[in-house]
Enzyme design. Sequence first.
Site, PDB file in Angstrom:
ATOM      1  N   LYS A 155      21.343  48.923  50.674  1.00 30.14           N
ATOM      2  CA  LYS A 155      21.003  47.371  51.075  1.00 30.14           C
ATOM      3  C   LYS A 155      21.988  46.603  50.524  1.00 30.14           C
ATOM      4  O   LYS A 155      22.525  46.579  49.534  1.00 30.14           O
ATOM      5  CB  LYS A 155      19.766  47.406  50.139  1.00 30.14           C
ATOM      6  CG  LYS A 155      19.220  45.760  50.192  1.00 30.14           C
ATOM      7  CD  LYS A 155      18.118  45.563  49.263  1.00 30.14           C
ATOM      8  CE  LYS A 155      17.893  43.946  49.028  1.00 30.14           C
ATOM      9  NZ  LYS A 155      17.538  43.124  50.299  1.00 30.14           N
ATOM     10  N   TYR A 199      21.241  49.613  45.937  1.00 29.52           N
ATOM     11  CA  TYR A 199      21.125  48.093  46.280  1.00 29.52           C
ATOM     12  C   TYR A 199      22.179  47.452  45.684  1.00 29.52           C
ATOM     13  O   TYR A 199      22.599  46.933  44.475  1.00 29.52           O
ATOM     14  CB  TYR A 199      19.876  47.560  45.224  1.00 29.52           C
ATOM     15  CG  TYR A 199      19.457  45.974  45.396  1.00 29.52           C
ATOM     16  CD1 TYR A 199      20.246  45.132  45.940  1.00 29.52           C
ATOM     17  CD2 TYR A 199      18.314  45.593  44.880  1.00 29.52           C
ATOM     18  CE1 TYR A 199      20.064  43.645  46.174  1.00 29.52           C
ATOM     19  CE2 TYR A 199      17.729  44.354  45.124  1.00 29.52           C
ATOM     20  CZ  TYR A 199      18.819  43.444  45.747  1.00 29.52           C
ATOM     21  OH  TYR A 199      18.385  42.137  45.821  1.00 29.52           O
TER      22      TYR A 199
END
Lengths: 302, 302, 302, 302
Positions: free
Chosen positions: D160, D133
């Site tokens: 992400k 992330y």
Amino acid sequence: MIKGNQVIIPTPFNEQGEIDERSLINLLDHVMNLGTEGVITLGTTGEFYALTNAEKKRIIDIASERLKGRASLTVGASHSGTDIAAELAAYASEKGADAVLVTPPYYGQVTTEGMIQHFATIGLIGNIDLMIYDGGGGVEVPVGVIDQVRQLTTRMRYLKLTTPKPSKVREIHEAFGGEVGVLAGEDLLIMPELIEGAIGLTTAAGNLRADVLTNIFQLVQEKRYQEAQVLHDRHIAPQAIVTGSIRNEFIQCFKFALKEMGVIACDKVRLPLTPLSEARKQNLKQMLINQQLISAAEGSLV
Amino acid sequence: MIKGNQVIIPTPFNEQGEIDERSLINLLDHVMNLGTEGVITLGTTGEFYALTNAEKKRIIDIASERLKGRASLTVGASHSGTDIAAELAAYASEKGADAVLVTPPYYGQVTTEGMIQHFATIGLIGNIDLMIYDGGGGVEVPVGVIDQVRQLTTRMRYLKLTTPKPSKVREIHEAFGGEVGVLAGEDLLIMPELIEGAIGLTTAAGNLRADVLTNIFQLVQEKRYQEAQVLHDRHIAPQAIVTGSIRNEFIQCFKFALKEMGVIACDKVRLPLTPLSEARKQNLKQMLINQQLISAAEGSLV
Amino acid sequence: MIKGNQVIIPTPFNEQGEIDERSLINLLDHVMNLGTEGVITLGTTGEFYALTNAEKKRIIDIASERLKGRASLTVGASHSGTDIAAELAAYASEKGADAVLVTPPYYGQVTTEGMIQHFATIGLIGNIDLMIYDGGGGVEVPVGVIDQVRQLTTRMRYLKLTTPKPSKVREIHEAFGGEVGVLAGEDLLIMPELIEGAIGLTTAAGNLRADVLTNIFQLVQEKRYQEAQVLHDRHIAPQAIVTGSIRNEFIQCFKFALKEMGVIACDKVRLPLTPLSEARKQNLKQMLINQQLISAAEGSLV
Amino acid sequence: MIKGNQVIIPTPFNEQGEIDERSLINLLDHVMNLGTEGVITLGTTGEFYALTNAEKKRIIDIASERLKGRASLTVGASHSGTDIAAELAAYASEKGADAVLVTPPYYGQVTTEGMIQHFATIGLIGNIDLMIYDGGGGVEVPVGVIDQVRQLTTRMRYLKLTTPKPSKVREIHEAFGGEVGVLAGEDLLIMPELIEGAIGLTTAAGNLRADVLTNIFQLVQEKRYQEAQVLHDRHIAPQAIVTGSIRNEFIQCFKFALKEMGVIACDKVRLPLTPLSEARKQNLKQMLINQQLISAAEGSLV
């Protein structure tokens, strides 16, 4: 008095990176023709930090002369050295500007007392109102600082709010009543800040859409929120999201769009800013076409 | 060539806040008499961000003339606008300075590409080496950036390390060998950075203790770590901890100490810096007495 | 009541990374034998963020039993989720702890209102005082927040100050009188915070030097500042500078030193912490020898 | 394999703040009915940091059972302690989840080496892919870190991207080819990230508009950018600007909207999150009406 729809303009350069005075005048006329109530020069959007003192004064000269009587003029006078900022504020005052826009000192770690003295010293210069730039240089200005600055100078009258806290509009109003006017200052937060009671707008979005912003501002004043929101969602959201979501590219976005629209001659920025990628230009151009700010024929060139 | 014990000096002002040239000359002589190999002017400690361009040039004139042939001169040329920084670097080059010290651009959020172009543009100016200020303005400079700057200019030769990662000394050495010299740049991290192989020191601590720092540097070169550590713990730790632990007060601390020691006439700083509290002055003075840098009689005045 | 010299202890692990209960008990005895008035477990130094809830409760059990009647116990109950923090505070209360130490919520961007509710909810749990950790997780706690928390719970009694602003000791005292006691909380700022009037110390430095810190604290209470400063410069500055200047290595430093001193069996830390470099260990060991905390023979092994 | 339109769902609570399992199931069905290819639970949007371990496991149980064979499941396994994160990843693997989403460790200042070990340790657990992330907890993950994690585990497959640098999509692709797929992860940057080549979307926007996002994604794959942009500007920009511009309120926005739309029963959030102001709710509701996600009659209640 500073209120209503205020537009923060970029500083147009030519291909050699020099100030393009003709484009600057064109840009001033463009935003006034769209019905703006005031113009802000030498803000972050104006790349103030990359201009010499002489260039800043030249821009003040041009803007004050061109706007005279037609719109208010606010001049960015931010600098990490208080005296240097104050000297520019004095010049703006002499030239008849209405206010100076000032960020917190931005080099190094500044104490609360240093921030207060910085604002107050500038506010005490000349005959010109002080607009504090909350969130400028990434630093939030606490309500307590504003309170103490006000005790040192009566010239502290406006707050440009870019910290993402629309509730601060109300907080400032509760603390100082009409004495300190908050202007919505972040293109992505126009609606929530207006709904909270901002007395005006200081946005770069107005470079492309000052007419729509004037309408939105008026509708909110009349509490016609739903109509304001429709206009916003149709015309401002698509623009603000592409120009405003990447902080270190928004100046390039506005210059590119204004060039595509034929307002300025060149989209040159000064280092350390670097040009937009082709993908970003494409994304921006498609938004401009959708918004009918340029024709599809122009867009098809990409 | 920049190496060994380099001292970053403050800019002395008089009570009116103007540059005090006599104190500046005195300070230059003081650090040279303590045996420093080089001086750095117009760094953060020199309040560069609060000086006009004309003042900066005047300081370069004075320092270059005073140091000529006796110590190397490095000039701070940091600015958020690349061209303005480059113009000052060109002036320093003309006046015979050995290097320019440059922070990353510090206003707004700068892209990696913008940072690279910023350093490279300045490095290509004139006939002067580039010392990148890692951690200056709170921004770390990645090794990849240094690599790319080096591909654009052969003048990128030094790194002043203030980011609290002594292991970066070794990392830079592994990446660039002797081509990029790392100088320990944080008063609180002198020992770990020297042990990791720094080729010199760029500290404000030298304003008070350049003689001890020269000894420490020499001992570490001879791998006499234990002796170096004893000197450090006795003379540098007590000083560095009081001057260096509060980032927005270290300039005031050095000016206050130099005034107490009779080196400069006045401890004035420019806004947005504000004076030390009485408690802080007391703390500082007691350290100076313990270190026999001032006599107890002077200290008893507090 | 929490006051005087409080020591924040690490959580000893064995080579497998499990809690080493024998070392924990040894460490508790060690700091009490050095004359500390209280112990703080499960702070940042205790790697609270890397312990399971069951492990935290086990540590509370052991510490509360071991310290009973001999020293106060403060338990770290920080968590980004308010209810989870409150649940641990309730457990600490049940076990007879004197206070809980709580950072602002540290995941994501928390509003001022969220921070107030977080502290107040925890403060309302059980029968235990609240010590707010100013600067914990890198977030400063404004005086206004403390004021509002106090309006919601009478249990808000202490502030551990790590934000580098010693003047905040006085500021808090002026705002709340004796109702909120400020404890000096940053190893690098012990003297300025004590001089400003801190009612005690909450440091990791005490793991090595609790005896000296008790003396310093006492001397400052008697306004014998110069003597306190001498002790500090001789024994605390050399330690604090090596353990405290690199924020992401101070836990490893204390574990390594305590292992070298024979207090705990192993200097293991849990990921994401990683071990010290050899250069750092050498630096640390030389300080320990200089300070006669270990003998040179042990040091010569490096 | 994770690709296409992935929706990050909130965790529905009842008025008492307990997990509302019926609403959770409803929400899972809702996003699948809108045509999403995968669901992400226990992300920031899912308030993972305020859930107990037992609650997290219960959510994994419910989601894995409900989605079985209909959509991919990615589980947030972020924690500041590496082992605790790894233990949850192992559970998700056991329950058949396809990937775990992991932020950098977020308490304290973590070294690069610590970040690498954190990701690699989790990636080596069980039989489940790792989605890093980037930007989670406000920390950017450098390309060099990804490279080193990949050398330690073959399970590092997805990124992400929420750091506002769409060019990183291309940068990752150039570094790792098809081995690391980048998913557009920031609601305000969907178009530029897709144009740069993102292989999918991981957004909260899909909670309201998964159908439109699937269309946009498909159009971009076919290089029909102009049509994609029209859809985006009409349906996504107005939503993303109101839900996404204030970072510490976006979870509340999605819960409020989903409640208004009848998908979940209650918009309760856990502390330290606090409810939206009335002005913000009004702003949000007007957008929902404009977008015909709720009827004007419902909106008129405000």
